[in-house]
Design a protein around this motif. Structure first.
Motif, PDB file in Angstrom:
ATOM      1  N   TRP A   1       6.908 -24.566 -35.712  1.00  0.00           N
ATOM      2  CA  TRP A   1       7.086 -24.733 -37.401  1.00  0.00           C
ATOM      3  C   TRP A   1       7.252 -23.275 -38.244  1.00  0.00           C
ATOM      4  N   THR A   2       7.440 -22.275 -37.402  1.00  0.00           N
ATOM      5  CA  THR A   2       7.615 -20.934 -37.907  1.00  0.00           C
ATOM      6  C   THR A   2       8.873 -20.901 -38.853  1.00  0.00           C
ATOM      7  N   ALA A   3       9.876 -21.698 -38.501  1.00  0.00           N
ATOM      8  CA  ALA A   3      11.079 -21.636 -39.267  1.00  0.00           C
ATOM      9  C   ALA A   3      11.051 -22.121 -40.514  1.00  0.00           C
ATOM     10  N   ASN A   4      10.050 -22.717 -40.900  1.00  0.00           N
ATOM     11  CA  ASN A   4       9.886 -23.506 -42.011  1.00  0.00           C
ATOM     12  C   ASN A   4       8.993 -22.708 -43.107  1.00  0.00           C
ATOM     13  N   ILE A   5       8.481 -21.456 -42.438  1.00  0.00           N
ATOM     14  CA  ILE A   5       7.645 -20.537 -43.499  1.00  0.00           C
ATOM     15  C   ILE A   5       8.377 -19.430 -43.891  1.00  0.00           C
ATOM     16  N   VAL A   6       8.881 -19.172 -44.963  1.00  0.00           N
ATOM     17  CA  VAL A   6       9.539 -18.085 -45.355  1.00  0.00           C
ATOM     18  C   VAL A   6       8.818 -16.819 -45.639  1.00  0.00           C
ATOM     19  N   SER A   7       7.821 -17.000 -46.292  1.00  0.00           N
ATOM     20  CA  SER A   7       6.831 -16.031 -46.729  1.00  0.00           C
ATOM     21  C   SER A   7       5.378 -16.535 -46.840  1.00  0.00           C
TER      22      SER A   7
END
Length: 773
Positions: free
Chosen positions: A576-582
């Motif tokens: 799910w790293t693509a869903n966390i921008v910052s």
């Protein structure tokens, strides 16, 4: 003697400057960019929107995905293992992922949070009749020996973790099968192989190494009867680079060969070829060196477009060579200097218009073209007089032939009917142009083939990935604030799915509930135990000690909270790293990915839903880019009108009332060509307008030189040779498969041809010069 010494000194200084520029660029190292995205302007929206867009693009850019599908699972699995063996040769270039960890092992980290992280289905069951539905389901699983569900009566008597594991696994597009990553959405057995690139996908050497392994592998798998689908930015970049290389060779080599043939026909000698090629080579090399030094890299399309520069730069050398046949060598530059200065100024002014567009690619083209022209101009001015030691040898036969044809050509001053025809043609063309509609689609920049795009979409669909260009951006001061906002917004998204408008979405809060939601979940679990635990314990015939231990375990587990930091450290969280921008304190941003095709109406609905919330934004990168293209098309239109006005003032200062003879041919040719284009196409775009600037710059050279030399026969020969060179260069652009280059060439080709045909019509009556002046 002083004049000769000064000339040699200036030539030496120019030679030294060229050497320094070339050495500096060589020392920095050539970096060639093939990214279409590099042609686009930077997003002018909020910084977090830019960051989110870049984050989504990076997630796609760094991955190369292969889906291997077969008639049977055994065949597809064997093909996958064979692919992994072959791709291991790229171990220093990519991280290869093809073996699966069991889905149960992936979610096992969530076991301590089984009473605070609940699936949405379980939450709905616990809200009804004291959780009796969950109680009945747990009994069925407990007393059915073939149910396939493992259960721990004391730690999880109501089977909450089983539901959580099933929900988490359903969010994953792959499952473990034969130790491989099997795609659950495929109707045939299909396995996934993922290559994570460790280097820039636009790096040509990286593309070459990957393709050297990948292409033979694809042939082998297809021979085995397996289907292979690919997805990744490297594939599009590589295809674009191959296409650009092919077109560079076609445009550049074709132009040079055409120029060589023209020179041989006109001069009947090989020596002038050297005199033409030196300015062209110097201009191209200096332009490339300066572009590399200023931008750090040069785009393939810039090089391909710059190949057309030969059609303009050759103009200066042609005029020198033609005049040198009838004018003493030491007087050639003095005779040509006014025309050379005005020609350079007008051409550079036209090319400089490219720099006004906020497209990095167009700015590169502007710098490349302007610097290349100046370098070629200086080379003709400083080097050719020293290199050309041959005395004037009289008129060229080609000049006499063209001059005889020109004298039979009508001119507007003695033909009212011709003037009327041109006026009517110009007015009709202007009417068509003003009625024309614009096309500002970003698809004009797309260089990938339809097959490659369809293949890419197929892989992304099987993975359940949403669009990387349209998503919801949720921002806040903390993860808690962001997750709560996502949970509130999920209700609206659920309504769109129920109405069959939205296919689905992927939000972090689906797998990582907010602390507030976890507190609500723990309260529901305690209420479940209060209502149903006594009955469950009686059915299980548990002792008092066991009952107390189970209750104590429940109370301890309901106090446990899953934090974002703990979630990100889990193996499951990596998906799910693509869903966390910052994730910085005070600056947290996530994206909700939207699945399926988004209609215009759906985009408007999403925008309306997000508008009242200050921390939710619907981002549509392609839509925003279309708006930018529209706005900058308007700006370029205004600049084109301003460029004509500025050039007119410049011409009036020197030619007074005769300025119309210079300006009218490119203006009328542009109107006619542009009108014809609009009649044959369904709209125009920014790049067509930029092409009209090039026509202005090239066309002005023609009129300026003809007026400066009173339309001498050799000037007409030089103009004709230069026009033919430009037609070769830009005519080949019109055959380009790269949309940007095509939209340049398709306007420039007919416009230049018409400018050359119209220029003699505007001349004053003259017998021309064929003597030594």
């Amino acid at each position: 003697m002083n004049g000769i010494y000064i000339n040699r000194l200036a030539a030496g200084v120019w030679l030294l400057l060229v050497a320094v520029l070339l050495f500096s660029a060589w020392r920095q190292g050539p970096v060639v960019d093939t990214s279409v995205i590099a042609l686009l302007p930077a997003d002018e929206q909020q910084p977090n929107i830019i960051r989110a867009t870049d984050h989504q693009a990076d997630a796609y850019a760094n991955s190369l995905l292969l889906v291997i599908r077969g008639q049977t699972a055994a065949e597809a699995a064997e093909g996958t293992r064979h692919a992994a063996e072959r791709l291991a040769a790229l171990a220093d270039l990519v991280n290869l992922t093809w073996q699966a960890q069991g889905a149960e092992a992936l979610v096992q980290d969530l076991y301590p949070y089984r009473f605070t992280v609940l699936s949405e289905t379980v939450r709905e069951r616990l809200q009804q009749e004291g959780g009796s539905a969950q109680y009945q389901l747990a009994l069925q699983r407990l007393f059915n020996p073939v149910s396939g569900f493992s259960q721990q009566p004391l730690q999880d008597p109501f089977s909450l973790f089983v539901d959580l594991a099933m929900a988490q696994q359903s969010n994953l597009p792959v499952s473990a099968d034969q130790g491989l990553l099997r795609l659950t959405a495929s109707d045939m057995p299909a396995y996934l192989v993922r290559l994570e690139l460790l280097d820039d996908p636009f790096n040509l050497s990286v593309q070459a190494r990957v393709n050297a392994v990948l292409n033979p592998l694809l042939n082998e798998l297809q021979q085995r009867g397996l289907s292979v689908y690919r997805s990744g930015l490297l594939l599009h970049a590589s295809a674009g680079a191959d296409q650009a290389r092919a077109e560079i060779s076609t445009i550049g080599v074709g132009s040079i060969l055409g120029i060589l043939l023209l020179i041989l026909w006109a001069f009947r000698s090989v020596a002038p070829i050297l005199h033409v090629m030196i300015p062209l080579a110097t201009g191209a090399l200096v332009a490339m060196a300066v572009t590399l030094l200023l931008f750090g890299r040069i785009h393939m399309i810039t090089i391909a477009f710059g190949a057309g520069l030969v059609g303009v730069a050759v103009d200066y050398a042609m005029h020198f060579l033609c005049e040198a046949r009838v004018v003493p060598r030491q007087q050639v530059i003095r005779r040509l200097l006014p025309g050379l200065v005005l020609g350079l100024m007008s051409s550079v002014l036209a090319y400089a218009g490219l720099a006004l567009a906020p497209f990095p690619g167009l700015r590169q083209m502007a710098i490349f073209s302007a610097v290349g022209l100046v370098a070629a101009w200086l080379t003709v001015l400083l080097w050719l007089p020293l290199l050309s030691t041959r005395r004037s040898t009289g008129p060229l036969p080609a000049a006499a032939t063209l001059d005889r044809w020109r004298k039979q050509y009508p001119y507007i001053g003695q033909s009212p009917r011709l003037a009327l025809v041109l006026i009517v043609l110009g007015v009709c063309s202007a009417a068509v142009v003003f009625q024309g509609s614009a096309r500002d689609q970003v698809a004009l920049l797309q260089t990938s083939s339809a097959d490659l795009l369809a293949e890419d979409r197929q892989v992304q669909s099987l993975l359940g990935n949403g669009s990387s260009t349209a998503f919801l951006l949720v921002s806040g001061d903390s993860f808690e604030q962001v997750l709560q906002t996502e949970e509130e917004f999920q209700a609206a998204l659920g309504s769109l799915i129920a109405d069959n408008q939205l296919q689905g979405y992927r939000a972090l809060s689906q797998v990582l509930p907010s602390l507030q939601r976890q507190e609500q979940n723990s309260q529901q679990v305690r209420a479940l135990y209060d209502a149903q635990w006594q009955s469950m314990a009686d059915l299980l015939n548990l002792s008092q000690q066991q009952r107390s231990a189970a209750l104590e375990s429940m109370h301890e587990s309901t106090r446990v909270r899953l934090t974002p930091q703990a979630w990100q450290a889990m193996t499951l969280g990596q998906a799910w790293t693509a869903n966390i921008v910052s994730s910085e304190p005070g600056d947290v941003a996530t994206v909700i990915q939207l699945q399926g095709q988004l209609s215009r109406e759906l985009k408007q609905q999403l925008m309306a839903l997000a508008e009242p919330l200050h921390n939710v934004v619907f981002v549509d990168s392609l839509g925003s880019m279309t708006e930018l293209l529209e706005r900058y098309r308007t700006e370029i239109s205004n600049w084109l009108l301003l460029a004509y006005a500025c050039v007119l003032v410049l011409l009036v200062l020197r030619y007074r009332f005769a300025s119309w003879r210079i300006l009218l041919p490119p203006l009328l040719a542009s109107l006619i060509s542009f009108a014809a284009f609009l009649l044959l196409h369904d709209g125009y775009n920014l790049f067509n307008l930029v092409a009209l600037m090039l026509v202005l710059g090239i066309g002005l050279d023609m009129g300026i030189f003809l007026n400066e030399t009173r339309e001498s026969a050799h000037t007409w020969l030089a103009v004709t040779l230069s026009s033919a060179s430009s037609l070769l260069a830009f005519g080949l652009l019109a055959l380009s498969q790269t949309p940007v280059l095509y939209h340049f060439g398709v306007i420039v080709l007919p416009s230049l041809l018409l400018t050359w045909l119209l220029a003699p019509l505007m001349r004053e009556f003259s017998t021309g010069e064929t003597d030594h002046g």
